[in-house]
Structure formats: structure tokens, C-alpha cells
Enzyme design. Structure first.
Site, PDB file in Angstrom:
ATOM      1  N   HIS A  78      48.232  19.180  55.332  1.00 46.79           N
ATOM      2  CA  HIS A  78      47.181  20.268  56.051  1.00 46.79           C
ATOM      3  C   HIS A  78      45.559  20.177  55.370  1.00 46.79           C
ATOM      4  O   HIS A  78      44.840  20.412  55.855  1.00 46.79           O
ATOM      5  CB  HIS A  78      47.432  21.812  55.778  1.00 46.79           C
ATOM      6  CG  HIS A  78      46.821  22.884  56.077  1.00 46.79           C
ATOM      7  ND1 HIS A  78      46.277  23.125  57.324  1.00 46.79           N
ATOM      8  CD2 HIS A  78      46.077  23.544  55.250  1.00 46.79           C
ATOM      9  CE1 HIS A  78      45.414  24.157  57.314  1.00 46.79           C
ATOM     10  NE2 HIS A  78      45.173  24.571  56.244  1.00 46.79           N
ATOM     11  N   ASP A 107      18.842   5.219  69.503  1.00 41.17           N
ATOM     12  CA  ASP A 107      20.237   5.013  69.009  1.00 41.17           C
ATOM     13  C   ASP A 107      19.987   5.084  67.421  1.00 41.17           C
ATOM     14  O   ASP A 107      18.792   5.460  66.937  1.00 41.17           O
ATOM     15  CB  ASP A 107      20.822   3.830  69.475  1.00 41.17           C
ATOM     16  CG  ASP A 107      22.403   3.807  69.574  1.00 41.17           C
ATOM     17  OD1 ASP A 107      22.962   4.419  68.573  1.00 41.17           O
ATOM     18  OD2 ASP A 107      23.057   3.479  70.421  1.00 41.17           O
ATOM     19  N   TRP A 142      45.680  18.053  48.055  1.00 36.80           N
ATOM     20  CA  TRP A 142      44.937  17.403  48.371  1.00 36.80           C
ATOM     21  C   TRP A 142      44.149  16.739  47.124  1.00 36.80           C
ATOM     22  O   TRP A 142      43.072  15.842  47.370  1.00 36.80           O
ATOM     23  CB  TRP A 142      43.800  17.970  49.144  1.00 36.80           C
ATOM     24  CG  TRP A 142      42.810  18.923  48.671  1.00 36.80           C
ATOM     25  CD1 TRP A 142      43.169  20.041  47.948  1.00 36.80           C
ATOM     26  CD2 TRP A 142      41.475  18.624  48.724  1.00 36.80           C
ATOM     27  NE1 TRP A 142      41.870  20.509  47.658  1.00 36.80           N
ATOM     28  CE2 TRP A 142      40.792  19.806  47.923  1.00 36.80           C
ATOM     29  CE3 TRP A 142      40.453  17.533  48.822  1.00 36.80           C
ATOM     30  CZ2 TRP A 142      39.547  19.889  47.700  1.00 36.80           C
ATOM     31  CZ3 TRP A 142      39.222  17.704  48.808  1.00 36.80           C
ATOM     32  CH2 TRP A 142      38.798  18.745  48.081  1.00 36.80           C
ATOM     33  N   SER A 169      34.823   4.553  56.071  1.00 39.03           N
ATOM     34  CA  SER A 169      34.177   5.247  57.440  1.00 39.03           C
ATOM     35  C   SER A 169      33.113   5.969  56.954  1.00 39.03           C
ATOM     36  O   SER A 169      31.716   5.691  57.508  1.00 39.03           O
ATOM     37  CB  SER A 169      35.223   5.907  58.095  1.00 39.03           C
ATOM     38  OG  SER A 169      34.746   6.787  59.050  1.00 39.03           O
ATOM     39  N   SER A 170      32.997   6.869  55.958  1.00 33.29           N
ATOM     40  CA  SER A 170      32.035   7.786  55.558  1.00 33.29           C
ATOM     41  C   SER A 170      30.859   7.191  54.999  1.00 33.29           C
ATOM     42  O   SER A 170      29.759   7.482  55.240  1.00 33.29           O
ATOM     43  CB  SER A 170      32.697   9.054  54.848  1.00 33.29           C
ATOM     44  OG  SER A 170      33.770   9.882  55.385  1.00 33.29           O
ATOM     45  N   HIS A 253      33.150  18.634  44.288  1.00 33.91           N
ATOM     46  CA  HIS A 253      32.159  19.407  44.489  1.00 33.91           C
ATOM     47  C   HIS A 253      31.179  19.201  45.363  1.00 33.91           C
ATOM     48  O   HIS A 253      30.890  20.000  46.252  1.00 33.91           O
ATOM     49  CB  HIS A 253      31.814  20.266  43.153  1.00 33.91           C
ATOM     50  CG  HIS A 253      31.467  21.751  43.528  1.00 33.91           C
ATOM     51  ND1 HIS A 253      32.425  22.537  43.509  1.00 33.91           N
ATOM     52  CD2 HIS A 253      30.330  21.974  43.978  1.00 33.91           C
ATOM     53  CE1 HIS A 253      31.591  23.866  44.011  1.00 33.91           C
ATOM     54  NE2 HIS A 253      30.466  23.137  44.261  1.00 33.91           N
ATOM     55  N   GLU A 255      31.422  17.272  47.753  1.00 35.01           N
ATOM     56  CA  GLU A 255      32.034  17.168  48.862  1.00 35.01           C
ATOM     57  C   GLU A 255      32.154  18.992  49.573  1.00 35.01           C
ATOM     58  O   GLU A 255      32.015  18.774  50.863  1.00 35.01           O
ATOM     59  CB  GLU A 255      33.684  16.963  48.781  1.00 35.01           C
ATOM     60  CG  GLU A 255      34.667  17.183  49.825  1.00 35.01           C
ATOM     61  CD  GLU A 255      34.214  16.039  51.007  1.00 35.01           C
ATOM     62  OE1 GLU A 255      33.560  15.317  50.908  1.00 35.01           O
ATOM     63  OE2 GLU A 255      35.106  16.459  52.089  1.00 35.01           O
ATOM     64  N   TYR A 257      29.683  20.712  49.658  1.00 33.04           N
ATOM     65  CA  TYR A 257      28.434  20.873  50.308  1.00 33.04           C
ATOM     66  C   TYR A 257      28.188  19.774  51.319  1.00 33.04           C
ATOM     67  O   TYR A 257      27.835  20.036  52.357  1.00 33.04           O
ATOM     68  CB  TYR A 257      27.212  20.779  49.287  1.00 33.04           C
ATOM     69  CG  TYR A 257      27.472  21.707  48.157  1.00 33.04           C
ATOM     70  CD1 TYR A 257      27.010  23.226  48.430  1.00 33.04           C
ATOM     71  CD2 TYR A 257      27.852  21.456  47.035  1.00 33.04           C
ATOM     72  CE1 TYR A 257      27.325  24.107  47.796  1.00 33.04           C
ATOM     73  CE2 TYR A 257      27.908  22.539  46.006  1.00 33.04           C
ATOM     74  CZ  TYR A 257      27.739  23.810  46.328  1.00 33.04           C
ATOM     75  OH  TYR A 257      27.761  24.875  45.538  1.00 33.04           O
ATOM     76  N   SER A 268      21.071  26.992  61.474  1.00 39.72           N
ATOM     77  CA  SER A 268      19.400  27.109  61.217  1.00 39.72           C
ATOM     78  C   SER A 268      18.740  26.637  62.664  1.00 39.72           C
ATOM     79  O   SER A 268      17.641  26.859  62.955  1.00 39.72           O
ATOM     80  CB  SER A 268      19.007  26.087  60.274  1.00 39.72           C
ATOM     81  OG  SER A 268      19.718  26.608  58.866  1.00 39.72           O
ATOM     82  N   HIS A 302      33.484  23.513  36.829  1.00 47.16           N
ATOM     83  CA  HIS A 302      34.199  25.044  37.127  1.00 47.16           C
ATOM     84  C   HIS A 302      35.448  24.829  37.745  1.00 47.16           C
ATOM     85  O   HIS A 302      36.455  25.809  37.993  1.00 47.16           O
ATOM     86  CB  HIS A 302      33.178  25.731  37.922  1.00 47.16           C
ATOM     87  CG  HIS A 302      32.983  25.473  39.260  1.00 47.16           C
ATOM     88  ND1 HIS A 302      31.561  25.339  39.877  1.00 47.16           N
ATOM     89  CD2 HIS A 302      33.890  25.003  40.212  1.00 47.16           C
ATOM     90  CE1 HIS A 302      31.775  25.068  40.918  1.00 47.16           C
ATOM     91  NE2 HIS A 302      32.976  24.974  41.347  1.00 47.16           N
ATOM     92  N   HIS A 303      35.886  23.631  38.428  1.00 50.67           N
ATOM     93  CA  HIS A 303      37.207  23.725  38.997  1.00 50.67           C
ATOM     94  C   HIS A 303      38.111  23.258  37.831  1.00 50.67           C
ATOM     95  O   HIS A 303      39.541  23.198  38.051  1.00 50.67           O
ATOM     96  CB  HIS A 303      37.334  22.471  39.954  1.00 50.67           C
ATOM     97  CG  HIS A 303      36.531  22.634  41.093  1.00 50.67           C
ATOM     98  ND1 HIS A 303      36.954  23.256  42.359  1.00 50.67           N
ATOM     99  CD2 HIS A 303      35.300  22.195  41.441  1.00 50.67           C
ATOM    100  CE1 HIS A 303      35.916  23.193  43.287  1.00 50.67           C
ATOM    101  NE2 HIS A 303      34.843  22.816  42.609  1.00 50.67           N
ATOM    102  N   THR A 328      21.706  28.924  47.847  1.00 49.33           N
ATOM    103  CA  THR A 328      22.483  29.326  49.015  1.00 49.33           C
ATOM    104  C   THR A 328      21.968  30.749  49.172  1.00 49.33           C
ATOM    105  O   THR A 328      21.925  31.040  50.483  1.00 49.33           O
ATOM    106  CB  THR A 328      23.941  29.471  48.568  1.00 49.33           C
ATOM    107  OG1 THR A 328      24.248  28.175  47.766  1.00 49.33           O
ATOM    108  CG2 THR A 328      24.589  29.454  49.578  1.00 49.33           C
ATOM    109  N   LYS A 331      18.721  30.647  51.373  1.00 49.74           N
ATOM    110  CA  LYS A 331      19.172  30.276  52.694  1.00 49.74           C
ATOM    111  C   LYS A 331      19.795  31.553  53.538  1.00 49.74           C
ATOM    112  O   LYS A 331      19.469  31.939  54.597  1.00 49.74           O
ATOM    113  CB  LYS A 331      20.099  29.090  52.808  1.00 49.74           C
ATOM    114  CG  LYS A 331      19.471  27.845  52.760  1.00 49.74           C
ATOM    115  CD  LYS A 331      20.708  26.837  52.792  1.00 49.74           C
ATOM    116  CE  LYS A 331      20.061  25.468  52.621  1.00 49.74           C
ATOM    117  NZ  LYS A 331      20.393  24.673  53.810  1.00 49.74           N
ATOM    118  N   ARG A 450      49.332  29.616  44.278  1.00 46.93           N
ATOM    119  CA  ARG A 450      49.388  28.551  45.575  1.00 46.93           C
ATOM    120  C   ARG A 450      50.320  27.466  45.383  1.00 46.93           C
ATOM    121  O   ARG A 450      50.947  27.320  44.091  1.00 46.93           O
ATOM    122  CB  ARG A 450      48.082  27.670  45.175  1.00 46.93           C
ATOM    123  CG  ARG A 450      46.868  28.460  45.296  1.00 46.93           C
ATOM    124  CD  ARG A 450      45.619  27.369  44.703  1.00 46.93           C
ATOM    125  NE  ARG A 450      45.530  26.521  45.881  1.00 46.93           N
ATOM    126  CZ  ARG A 450      44.454  25.472  45.509  1.00 46.93           C
ATOM    127  NH1 ARG A 450      43.599  25.722  44.412  1.00 46.93           N
ATOM    128  NH2 ARG A 450      43.989  24.663  46.617  1.00 46.93           N
TER     129      ARG A 450
END
Lengths: 640, 197
Positions: A78, A107, A142, A169-170, A253, A255, A257, A268, A302-303, A328, A331, A450
Site C-alpha cells: 500500500h 513537446d 516502505w 524512470s523518475s 524527506h 521525497e 516535497y 497556485s 527528524h525521522h 510552507t 505559501k 503502526r
């Protein structure tokens, strides 16, 4: 060299632009964007079904709907699915479709590489899911912490290899989009005239560019440890599992963002259009996005506050984590002030955008609480964290992306999505979302862990009630998703015709007819303003109010322009599809430690690359035709 | 797909900009492996450590690799002059020097392996082999690219006025060299000095 004669033969290029062959050989950024989108829907359904089983299992204490092993596989898949196969590629779908249109290009810079990115994504997803049939899906969450993930009981080799394939790919897409944005803007499209979505896409792709190699290293280390006897994270010989955590979160981290910035860009665009005002503080929004990109690389630990990283690191990362809330917050204020005093239209895209701002703010606030080390240690690995990141990724990223789907659906199809169903979708989605994830704050604070297959009965009836509510919330979300799906399919067929500019929009993509013609722009526009399309439609009177430009400037921007220019569009190609099939033998070889398969896969990829290089082009030579006397080399030399 | 550099926003060929972008990513790739190696310098689990490096030998192969950057520049220079024959000659020289370096690496790995440094001996061994192995893989890919450049310039796919293609592969090749300068210093030289102290 005239290559029309080379059209026949083994390396001939497909000429069909429609039908099945047209789709699988396409190099058109719009078609690739649509293919990304449809694939995302499939994976979203799979990830949703997995979460349904999770909620079913946890609906009551001490339930055993799934075995613990299957539960572990489902929550892992998941997470992987929603992060790598849904949110990221859905952003890529928007990048593909919108970036060239918004900057006035026909293109992307590397059309075949773009098709390559899509096929690698699709095959990477299939590869990951094939693990269910090959002895079990990844089951170590994950994040894949070593040494659990290198242990024989885990199926994490599929995780390591599958995610690395998706990373290819990315990475290819990141290079492609960065070059496109930097190098293919229409005349006059300066950086500070670019739509905010394009800015956020640029920041996101730079984040991808710098974060992906780090996760590639971490995953490859896992792969070597799990399959080839490496010792990177093996404590018995002195390997350090904390190294894996650092590498993972140094990617993980940014990731976060990578997933949220595209959605921020989308809203926006939507908020100004539906507030009938320009975006408040364009420069602030842009710089806040860029600041998030930089600071995003400095908060990863912080993780890991409960890992052995020491008090100095904890304090430093606590500070930087609080600090990243500032851009943040900037924004959020800008979005609120965009709406302030505007003539608001509460259509479905607008509702989802407002939903984004409010839900993301809740997630952001619970995020700041994680910056406080003692609080973080208390909440570590509880459902409080699950609630937090679903508020930013589901309430944030996904709300924003869905807003984008409603907003640009007319651009892609020329039809409107049904507003009534859209509003049903929004309100049930919002209610179901809060019903599912709101109670998790509470159950987490009350100590529910968890990644635990069975809800422990000793946590008491309050936690059980919260879990039942969460599971009911899933039912609401499931119904809501069906409404959305029905709306999507039905509107594609029977939707009202939208016209070219249904929202009275501001940015360049709406200047073209809807659905977008193959070549995007008959004539590449010259940009004189930020919100170029708006300025072509409206002038200001003396009081600063917008008045429509009387002449039909808004009707047909191409009117009067000469059409004698021959428009050269990229040719379709088989090779991206053919080449990327090589990732299957390569990937299975890495999972099973089979050097024959690895060799076969590598050879396939290399041969595919040659096919790609030497295939002819349909008209003339793509790069610098021989006969046209060259200005290019001198210009290149001058650009050093 | 306008590849005419005059029409690009920054005045740089797409492919060149793309290569620069990609190389930016590569730096972090090697950076992560180098950090892992530094973390595990002393984690030898009783097996061989940095003392088994043969500095004079690796210095020679490093020198060969660095010189290949010079021939790469000469190849590009010849191509900008439209001299494909000379370009091919220098390309061959570059690829040859890359092959000498790779041969040196294979030899070196063999020696280390016989001295008891296997991939699964220790975190030090794993991180050493994977880091330098990945660099070797990059050199190998570079040789493939150079070979393709050579062959495609013969078939006419790469023309005398398309020096950007040589330049692009040159960028990659110089990157592989620069990374080796870092790896050689950090992996071989500095630990050796530290051991001598």
C-alpha cells in the site's frame, strides 16, 4: 542524408499516430501524460484495495481477517504503491501534459526519453506486483529498514530492485523536464513569467535529480546485502543499520516535497483563476518553493530521533524542521490572500483546492509537533504519524492533484466533468478522509502502534472505537472514489462541450484549442506578461479593474499569423517500449542473484539503446541536417 | 525538437544541458558510496584493511585514466575542426586508455581477492568493491560510448558538423575521470597516509 529511403527495413520508424500502435509508439507528451494518468488509476485501485483490507483487519480488536504475513505485505505494498506508483506518476502525468503547453513548447526536450520514462514506470510497477505471484510481496514496510529487509524472511529484494527500476524512470523524467523548462521556453517567457506550476515542477525535478541517486545507492546496498552476500548493514561484521536510515531519509524527506510541490503548483494555478485575481505574492510563492527545495535536504534526521544519532544532531534537525515550516506557511498565507476579496467561484476544482489548503494545514501543524524531540519520541511509530502523513499526502498532495484533474479535464478532452457529481465527490471525499484519518491522531496518542497486524485488545474500547470509525471512513472513501470514477468515464463520453477556455483562465495552455491539437501551438506565442493569456483577454481601466479587450484577441490568438512554417514534430518510435522490456530479465536477475538473467537484461538494454540511436527519422535528419549549412556548431562554441 | 541551439532559451544544445543535468545527479550517487566507504574504513571484521592497497600500481593506472581526458579533449577539438579522421584516432586512444585502466582494476581486484578480501568479508570489503566497481562500470559504459562514437562516425550517423555528440560523451568521460580523482584520493591515498602515521 535523405533518410526517406531508409524507412523500410528492420529499423523503420512507425508512422501511425493513432490506434493501438499509435499509443504504444507515441512520443507525444500529451498522450504520454494520458497514459501515465490511466496507469495511475489502476495502481490507485490496487493500493486502495490493499488499504481496504488493512482497515477491515483493524476494524475490531484481535481480528484475524488476514494472516500477519499477508498483512505485512499489504501495508508495505500500500505504501509503495501510493508513493511510487500513484502520487509521483500522477504528478508526472501533469508535468507531461502541462509543462510544454505552459511554457509555449511543442513537446519536451527528449520525446523518446519521455516515452522511455513511462514504460519503465509501467514495467517497474508490474515488476513489483509480480512479486505476489513469486513467493510473496515485499513485507518490510516502505522504508525497508535494514537489517530486517536484508533478512531471509523478508521479500525485500523485490522492493530494492523494483524501486530502483522506478527510480530510473523518475531520473530520466527529471533530466527531461529540467532541460525542457530551462531550454524550451517560448520567446519572452522569462523565469519570473513562468506559471507557478512550472516553477514547482522545476523545483520538484531538481529534488528528484539529487534525491534519487541517494536512494538508488541505499537500495542497491540492500540488494547486495540481501542477494549477493554484501555486509553493508550486517551488524555481525560491524555493518551499521543507521547508515541505511540516513541514506533512506536523505532521499525520503525530499521525497515528501517531491510529492507535495506539484500539488502546490496546481492549486497556485486554480485559486487565482477561480478568485478572479492574480496570485497574491507570486515571487514569494516561487521563492518559498525553492526554499523548501533547499531546506528539504536538511531535515531528514527528524525521522530518526529515536535512533542513536546523539543530542547535537537531534537539536540541529529539530531546529531545521521547525524552520522549514516557514516557507510552507508563507505559501498558505499567499493562497488565503489570493482568495481574500476575490470573486470566488466554488466549482469542483476550487473546492478541492480549498480542501487542499485546509487539510494540508492540519497535516502541517501535526508535522511541526514532530520537530519537538520529546514529543516525536513519544509518537514514534504510532498511528499519530500515520494520521500526520495521510493529512499531508492524501489531504494535501492527492486533493491538489484531484483538483488538477477536474481543472484540466476540459483541456485534455474538450468536455466538462459533471459538476454535480463533482461536488458529491468532493464532500464525500472530504468527510470520508477526515473520518478515516482524524481518529488516528487520537488512537496514536493513546498508543496504538503502526505496522502491527492485530489491534491489541488491551488498548481499550476507546481505541477500538477510533479504529471502527477509521474503517467506516474507508467505506465512505470507497463509495466516493466510485462516484469519481463514474464521473470520469461518463464525462469522457457524454460530458458537456467545454469550449476552449471554460474557466476564463490565465495561463498559456488555454490559448490553444481544447482538446489540444497535435502540434500544441500553430504559432509559438511571444510572451509579454506573467499570466499571458489573461492579458491578451483583458486590459485594465483607470481604476485598475479588468475590462475585456474588445477585439477578438481572446477568440483566436493565431488569427492573422502566417501558417507557412513547417512544423516538425517528433516521430513515433518502437524503441522506448522494446528497450525497457529489458528491465524484466535484469530485475529478476538482481532479485534471484542470477547472473545469466542480469547479463541478458543488460545486453537487451544496450541493444535497445543502439536501436534507438540508429533508427532513422521520418523527415530529414532530426539533428542538424547535412545540407542546411550549419550555424549550429559555431553557436555551440559560442555558448561555452 | 528544434536542436538548432540558436532557438533554445539558454543557447545550449538540449543534449548537452541534459548531460550536465544527469552528471549533477551522478555526483550524489558516488557521494553516497564514498560516505559509506569512509564510515567503514576500519570495519574490517578481522579481514584485510587499507594496508593491502598497492599505491604505486594504482597510481600508474590512475595516471593513464587521467591522460585519457587529454586525448578526449583532442578528439573533441578535432571534431570541432570537422576532422573526423583525427577525431577517430583520439577516440581510439581514449578508449584504449580506459581499457588499460579497467584491466588494472580487474588485476587489482584479483590480487585483493586472493589476499582474502572478498565481497562478503567485511563492510569495508563490500563498500570498497561496490564503490570502485561502480566506477569501473562507468568507465566500461564510457568505453562503449566511445566505441559507438567511433563506429557511428564511420557509418555517417555522426557527421563532421555534429561535434556536440563528441562533446557530450566527452563531458561524461571527464566526469568519470574527476570522480576517480576523488576516489583515488579518498579511498587509497588518505587512508594509507593515516595508516603510516
Amino acid at each position: 542524408m535523405s533518410s526517406t529511403t531508409e524507412q523500410t527495413g528492420y529499423a523503420g520508424r512507425p508512422r501511425q499516430r493513432d490506434g493501438f500502435v499509435g499509443w504504444i509508439t507515441t512520443t507525444d507528451h500529451k498522450k504520454i501524460g494520458v497514459m501515465y494518468f490511466i496507469t495511475v488509476l489502476v495502481f490507485f485501485a490496487l493500493g486502495g484495495i490493499e488499504s481496504g483490507f488493512i482497515r477491515w483487519q483493524l476494524a475490531q480488536a484481535e481480528q484475524n481477517v488476514l494472516t500477519e504475513e499477508i498483512y505485512n505485505q499489504f501495508f508495505t505494498m500500500h505504501g509503495i504503491t501510493m508513493v511510487f506508483l500513484v502520487v509521483m506518476p500522477l504528478s508526472a502525468a501533469f508535468f507531461n501534459y502541462l509543462i510544454p503547453l505552459m511554457i509555449g513548447a511543442r513537446d519536451v526536450a527528449f520525446p523518446r526519453l519521455n516515452a522511455f520514462s513511462y514504460w519503465v514506470y509501467l514495467f517497474g510497477g508490474i515488476f513489483l506486483y509480480s512479486s505476489f505471484a513469486l513467493g510473496g510481496a515485499p513485507n518490510g514496510s516502505w522504508v525497508g529498514y535494514a537489517p530486517l529487509s536484508t533478512d531471509a524472511v523478508s521479500n525485500m529484494a523485490f522492493y530494492a530492485v523494483g524501486l530502483n527500476i522506478l527510480g530510473v524512470s523518475s531520473l530520466a523524467a527529471a533530466v527531461n523536464f529540467i532541460v525542457t523548462i530551462l531550454n524550451m521556453r517560448a520567446p519572452g517567457m522569462t523565469f519570473m513569467r513562468m506559471p507557478v506550476f512550472v516553477w514547482m515542477a522545476l523545483v520538484t525535478n531538481f529534488l528528484l535529480l539529487f534525491a534519487l541517486p541517494i536512494i538508488a545507492v541505499a537500495l542497491f546496498m540492500l540488494n547486495v546485502d540481501a542477494v549477493f552476500g554484501g555486509q553493508f548493514f550486517e551488524p555481525a561484521t560491524g555493518g551499521d543499520p543507521i547508515l541505511y536510515q540516513h541514506l533512506f531519509w536523505l532521499f525520503g524527506h525530499p521525497e515528501v516535497y517531491i510529492m507535495i510541490l506539484p500539488a502546490m503548483g496546481i492549486i497556485s494555478e486554480i485559486l487565482p483563476v477561480n478568485s478572479r485575481k492574480p496570485l497574491f505574492g507570486y515571487a514569494a510563492v516561487v521563492f518559498a518553493g525553492a526554499a523548501i527545495g533547499f531546506i528539504g535536504f536538511g531535515v531528514w534526521a527528524h525521522h530518526m530521533f529515536t535512533s542513536a544519532i546523539g543530542p547535537v544532531a537531534r537539536s540541529a534537525f529539530a531546529l531545521s524542521t521547525m524552520f522549514i515550516a516557514v516557507p510552507t506557511g508563507i505559501k498558505i498565507f499567499n493562497w488565503v490572500f489570493t482568495m481574500w476579496g476575490g470573486k470566488l467561484r466554488f466549482n469542483t476544482p476550487m473546492l478541492f483546492s480549498i480542501g487542499f489548503v485546509s487539510m494540508f494545514t492540519i497535516g502541517g501543524l501535526s508535522g511541526v509537533t514532530h520537530a519537538i524531540v520529546p514529543h516525536n519520541a513519544q509518537q514514534h511509530d504510532t498511528y499519530y504519524v500515520v494520521a500526520h502523513f495521510h493529512y499531508v499526502l492524501f489531504g494535501g498532495a492527492l486533493f491538489g492533484l484531484i483538483a488538477g484533474i477536474y481543472f484540466w479535464f476540459p483541456k485534455v478532452t474538450g468536455k466538462m466533468m459533471d459538476e454535480k457529481l463533482g461536488k458529491w465527490h468532493f464532500w464525500t471525499w472530504l468527510a470520508g478522509f477526515n473520518l478515516t484519518f482524524g481518529p488516528m491522531h487520537m488512537s496514536g496518542l493513546l498508543g496504538q502502534p503502526r505496522r502491527t497486524a492485530v489491534l491489541p485488545g488491551e488498548l481499550g474500547s476507546t481505541v477500538e472505537l477510533y479504529n471502527l470509525l477509521s474503517s467506516l471512513g474507508f467505506v465512505v472513501l470507497f463509495g466516493s472514489a466510485l462516484v469519481f470514477l463514474y464521473n470520469l468515464i461518463d464525462s469522457t463520453r457524454n460530458g458537456e462541450a467545454s469550449g476552449d477556455d471554460p474557466w476564463d483562465a490565465r495561463t498559456l495552455e488555454w490559448i490553444t484549442p481544447s482538446p489540444t491539437p497535435f502540434e500544441n501551438f500553430h504559432v509559438v506565442p511571444t510572451i509579454t506578461h506573467r499570466d499571458e493569456f489573461w492579458h491578451r483577454k483583458y486590459a485594465e481601466d483607470e481604476a485598475g479593474r479588468a475590462i475585456p479587450v474588445p477585439a477578438g484577441a481572446a477568440e483566436d490568438p493565431d488569427a492573422g499569423a502566417e501558417h507557412d512554417e513547417h512544423i516538425h514534430m517528433p516521430d513515433p518510435s518502437y524503441w522506448p517500449l522494446v528497450q525497457t522490456l529489458g528491465f524484466f530479465p535484469f530485475g529478476y536477475g538482481l532479485v534471484y542473484g542470477n547472473f545469466l538473467l542480469i547479463g541478458l537484461g543488460l545486453a537487451w538494454l544496450v541493444i535497445g539503446m543502439y536501436g534507438w540511436i540508429i533508427e532513422p527519422v521520418a523527415e530529414g535528419d532530426d539533428d542538424e541536417p547535412d545540407d542546411a549549412e550549419q550555424v549550429a556548431p559555431t553557436a555551440t562554441a559560442g555558448a561555452h | 525538437m528544434a536542436t538548432d541551439v540558436a532557438t533554445t532559451t539558454l543557447g545550449i544544445d538540449h543534449r548537452k544541458l541534459g548531460m550536465w543535468t544527469f552528471l549533477g545527479s551522478e555526483f550524489l550517487f558516488f557521494g553516497a558510496f564514498v560516505s559509506a566507504y569512509l564510515l567503514y574504513l576500519d570495519t574490517t571484521a578481522g579481514g584485510p584493511g587499507v594496508e593491502i592497497f598497492d599505491i604505486p600500481f594504482t597510481s600508474i593506472s590512475s595516471f593513464v585514466l587521467l591522460m585519457s581526458s587529454l586525448t578526449m579533449v583532442l578528439a573533441h577539438h578535432a571534431h570541432t575542426k570537422g576532422d573526423l579522421r583525427r577525431m577517430r584516432l583520439w577516440i581510439l586512444a581514449t578508449a584504449g586508455q580506459g581499457a588499460v585502466f579497467l584491466g588494472g582494476q580487474v588485476f587489482e581486484f584479483n590480487v585483493f581477492f586472493r589476499e582474502g578480501l572478498e565481497l562478503s568479508t567485511s563492510p569495508f570489503a563490500t563498500s570498497f568493491y561496490i564503490l570502485t566497481g561502480f566506477h569501473g562500470l562507468h568507465v566500461f559504459v564510457g568505453i562503449l560510448l566511445l566505441g559507438s562514437l567511433y563506429v557511428l562516425s564511420l557509418t555517417g550517423k555522426i557527421k563532421a558538423n555534429q561535434d556536440v555528440k563528441t562533446e557530450m560523451i566527452g563531458l561524461y568521460w571527464h566526469f568519470v575521470d574527476i570522480i576517480w580523482v576523488v576516489i583515488f584520493t579518498v579511498v587509497y591515498l588518505i587512508p594509507e597516509i593515516a595508516v603510516l602515521d
